[in-house]
Write a protein that holds these residues in place. Structure first.
Motif, short mmCIF file in Angstrom:
data_model
loop_
_atom_site.label_atom_id
_atom_site.label_comp_id
_atom_site.label_asym_id
_atom_site.label_seq_id
_atom_site.Cartn_x
_atom_site.Cartn_y
_atom_site.Cartn_z
N PRO A 1 0.81 -1.24 0.00
CA PRO A 1 0.00 0.00 0.00
C PRO A 1 0.83 1.27 0.00
O PRO A 1 0.44 2.26 -0.63
CB PRO A 1 -0.81 -0.14 1.30
N GLU A 2 1.97 1.25 0.68
CA GLU A 2 2.81 2.46 0.76
C GLU A 2 3.41 2.83 -0.59
O GLU A 2 3.80 3.99 -0.79
CB GLU A 2 3.94 2.24 1.77
N ASN A 3 3.51 1.88 -1.50
CA ASN A 3 4.13 2.15 -2.80
C ASN A 3 3.11 2.30 -3.93
O ASN A 3 3.44 2.21 -5.11
CB ASN A 3 5.12 1.03 -3.16
N ILE A 4 1.87 2.55 -3.53
CA ILE A 4 0.81 2.82 -4.52
C ILE A 4 0.17 4.15 -4.13
O ILE A 4 -0.37 4.29 -3.03
CB ILE A 4 -0.26 1.70 -4.53
N ILE A 5 0.25 5.13 -5.01
CA ILE A 5 -0.26 6.47 -4.72
C ILE A 5 -1.52 6.75 -5.54
O ILE A 5 -1.54 6.50 -6.76
CB ILE A 5 0.79 7.55 -5.02
N LEU A 6 -2.55 7.24 -4.87
CA LEU A 6 -3.77 7.66 -5.57
C LEU A 6 -3.57 9.11 -6.00
O LEU A 6 -3.62 10.03 -5.17
CB LEU A 6 -4.98 7.53 -4.64
N ARG A 7 -3.32 9.30 -7.29
CA ARG A 7 -3.01 10.63 -7.81
C ARG A 7 -4.26 11.51 -7.79
O ARG A 7 -5.34 11.11 -8.25
CB ARG A 7 -2.44 10.52 -9.22
N ILE A 8 -4.11 12.72 -7.28
CA ILE A 8 -5.25 13.62 -7.08
C ILE A 8 -5.87 14.06 -8.40
O ILE A 8 -7.09 14.09 -8.55
CB ILE A 8 -4.83 14.85 -6.25
N LYS A 9 -5.05 14.40 -9.38
CA LYS A 9 -5.58 15.07 -10.58
C LYS A 9 -6.49 14.19 -11.41
O LYS A 9 -7.38 14.70 -12.10
CB LYS A 9 -4.43 15.61 -11.44
N ASP A 10 -6.30 12.86 -11.37
CA ASP A 10 -7.14 11.99 -12.21
C ASP A 10 -7.62 10.73 -11.50
O ASP A 10 -8.24 9.86 -12.12
CB ASP A 10 -6.38 11.59 -13.48
N ASN A 11 -7.36 10.62 -10.18
CA ASN A 11 -7.75 9.44 -9.40
C ASN A 11 -7.18 8.14 -9.94
O ASN A 11 -7.78 7.07 -9.77
CB ASN A 11 -9.28 9.34 -9.31
N LYS A 12 -6.04 8.23 -10.59
CA LYS A 12 -5.36 7.03 -11.07
C LYS A 12 -4.35 6.56 -10.02
O LYS A 12 -3.77 7.36 -9.29
CB LYS A 12 -4.63 7.32 -12.38
N LEU A 13 -4.15 5.24 -9.99
CA LEU A 13 -3.16 4.68 -9.07
C LEU A 13 -1.80 4.65 -9.75
O LEU A 13 -1.69 4.24 -10.91
CB LEU A 13 -3.58 3.27 -8.64
N VAL A 14 -0.78 5.08 -9.03
CA VAL A 14 0.58 5.14 -9.58
C VAL A 14 1.48 4.23 -8.75
O VAL A 14 1.49 4.30 -7.52
CB VAL A 14 1.11 6.59 -9.56
N LEU A 15 2.23 3.38 -9.44
CA LEU A 15 3.15 2.46 -8.78
C LEU A 15 4.51 3.14 -8.64
O LEU A 15 5.11 3.53 -9.64
CB LEU A 15 3.27 1.17 -9.59
N VAL A 16 5.00 3.29 -7.42
CA VAL A 16 6.25 4.01 -7.17
C VAL A 16 7.29 3.11 -6.52
O VAL A 16 7.01 1.97 -6.17
CB VAL A 16 6.02 5.26 -6.29
N ASP A 17 8.48 3.66 -6.33
CA ASP A 17 9.60 3.03 -5.65
C ASP A 17 10.06 1.74 -6.34
O ASP A 17 9.77 0.63 -5.91
CB ASP A 17 9.27 2.74 -4.18
N PHE A 18 10.82 1.94 -7.39
CA PHE A 18 11.38 0.81 -8.13
C PHE A 18 12.78 0.46 -7.64
O PHE A 18 13.55 -0.18 -8.34
CB PHE A 18 11.39 1.11 -9.63
N GLY A 19 13.11 0.90 -6.43
CA GLY A 19 14.43 0.62 -5.89
C GLY A 19 14.70 -0.84 -5.67
O GLY A 19 15.85 -1.28 -5.65
#
Length: 377
Positions: free
Chosen positions: A166-184
């Motif tokens: 859950p911490e690496n999935i962001i609900l983007r405000i501008k379009d309510n799309k989920l963004v997958l982050v932290d590819f470390g």
């Protein structure tokens, strides 16, 4: 505000119109364009800052990741360097996907490595869970429909994320799309890499059994996404939703709102501990997901208990007979018309009138029913 990136600076806060830290003298601009404005995260291998790109007129926000390992030991630091470099490479290889942060820059300055990437404005799903409570079945279906195509994209480019939570999935405000982050923690899934046991990477609560042993595969990401869904549905740690003694998931007994058997089957197949029993690709999960009945079915059409209203001039024989009888009664002095009579009716004339009225009404009835029997066009 400008924030000094020197880890040893005792007073890193500065005004936003200067180029050098007033306390330690370190440069405040990276590559003469990226200015850190506040810290937003710190881990064992580095720090993360919210920043602005001053090279563009709009000064858009971005994220600076500074490699700053605090762990001790040559092997640990070497692994940290490898992971930091790997994130830059993977973000670059994944190109521009609307639900993956874009890599803006990767460089070394003053003997420190930096990675600059697109800023995603929104809250991660762990924060959403705290603020909004348990997710519903509809929200979980939306999450899967939104993120599985992102996994398709990554896996098609031979990249395994290895740290979906859950911490690496962001609900983007501008379009309510989920963004997958932290590819470390991501890894290249080349045939050589897959056949070689690597280091166990990822958050223990969400990691697939084979990944713990250092053998992550594409299905490992599917496992982590399934566990993420269980976490969001139950509001409990995945560790608490698994029965170790019987080697089985028991998450359904902790639901505040039940979910359908169909969705339960999909999630349970996503989190199978034995990889061959699990979904192997994101495509397979999407195919089963699309077979599900709508989560909010349309209201069924109900038949009103009252008689149906006539369409156009269409009326039943009984309705016509009732209306004609009422007209007949009024013409012969019955009902309300009777109140307006001044002289008592003549029996002879009433009989004659009744016969005439009967004939006229019968003619109307026959004519009306004849029109109703005309076929519709």
């Amino acid at each position: 505000m400008s924030y000094c990136l020197n880890p040893r600076c005792p007073r890193p806060e500065n005004s936003d119109d200067i180029k050098f830290c007033l306390t330690c003298g370190a440069k405040l601009l990276l590559k003469e364009r990226y200015r850190a404005i506040q810290p937003i995260g710190q881990g064992g291998f580095g720090r993360t800052f919210l920043a602005v790109d001053e090279d563009k007129p709009s000064k858009p926000r971005c994220v600076i990741k500074q490699f700053y390992p605090q762990a001790q030991g040559t092997n640990t630091v070497q692994k940290a360097v490898e992971l930091f470099n790997q994130e830059a490479v993977q973000l670059d290889e994944l190109g521009k996907h609307p639900q993956i942060p874009e890599l803006l820059a990767y460089f070394t300055q003053e003997d420190r490595q930096y990675l600059v990437q697109e800023f995603i404005d929104g809250k991660n799903l762990a924060q959403e869970l705290v603020e909004q409570g348990a997710f519903s079945e509809i929200q979980i279906k939306q999450l899967l429909n939104d993120l599985l195509p992102v996994l398709q994209f990554c896996h098609a480019r031979q990249v395994i994320h290895r740290d979906i939570k859950p911490e690496n999935i962001i609900l983007r405000i501008k379009d309510n799309k989920l963004v997958l982050v932290d590819f470390g923690a991501s890894k290249s899934a080349t045939s050589t890499a897959l056949n070689r046991t690597g280091t166990s990477i990822g958050s223990p609560e969400y990691v697939a059994p084979e990944q713990i042993r250092g053998r992550a595969i594409f299905a490992s990401d599917i496992y982590s996404l399934g566990v993420t869904c269980i976490r969001l549905l139950t509001e409990r740690s995945p560790f608490d939703s698994y029965d170790i003694n019987n080697d089985t998931w028991v998450w359904q007994q902790y639901l505040t709102t039940p979910v359908s058997n169909e969705l339960s089957r999909i999630l349970n197949k996503m989190v199978e501990s034995i990889p061959v029993r699990r979904y192997q690709t994101a495509d397979e999960v999407l195919n089963d997901l699309h077979k599900l009945s709508p989560a909010t079915p349309a209201k069924p059409i109900t038949i009103s208990p009252s008689p149906p209203q006539p369409i156009g001039n269409s009326k039943s024989h009984s309705q016509i007979d009732l209306e004609l009888e009422e007209m007949k009664t009024q013409f012969l002095g019955g009902g309300k018309a009777k109140k307006h009579q001044v002289n008592p009716p003549n029996p002879t004339s009433q009989s004659t009138s009744k016969s005439i009225i009967d004939d006229e009404l019968e003619e109307l009835r026959a004519k009306y029913l004849g029109q109703n029997n005309t076929p519709n066009q």
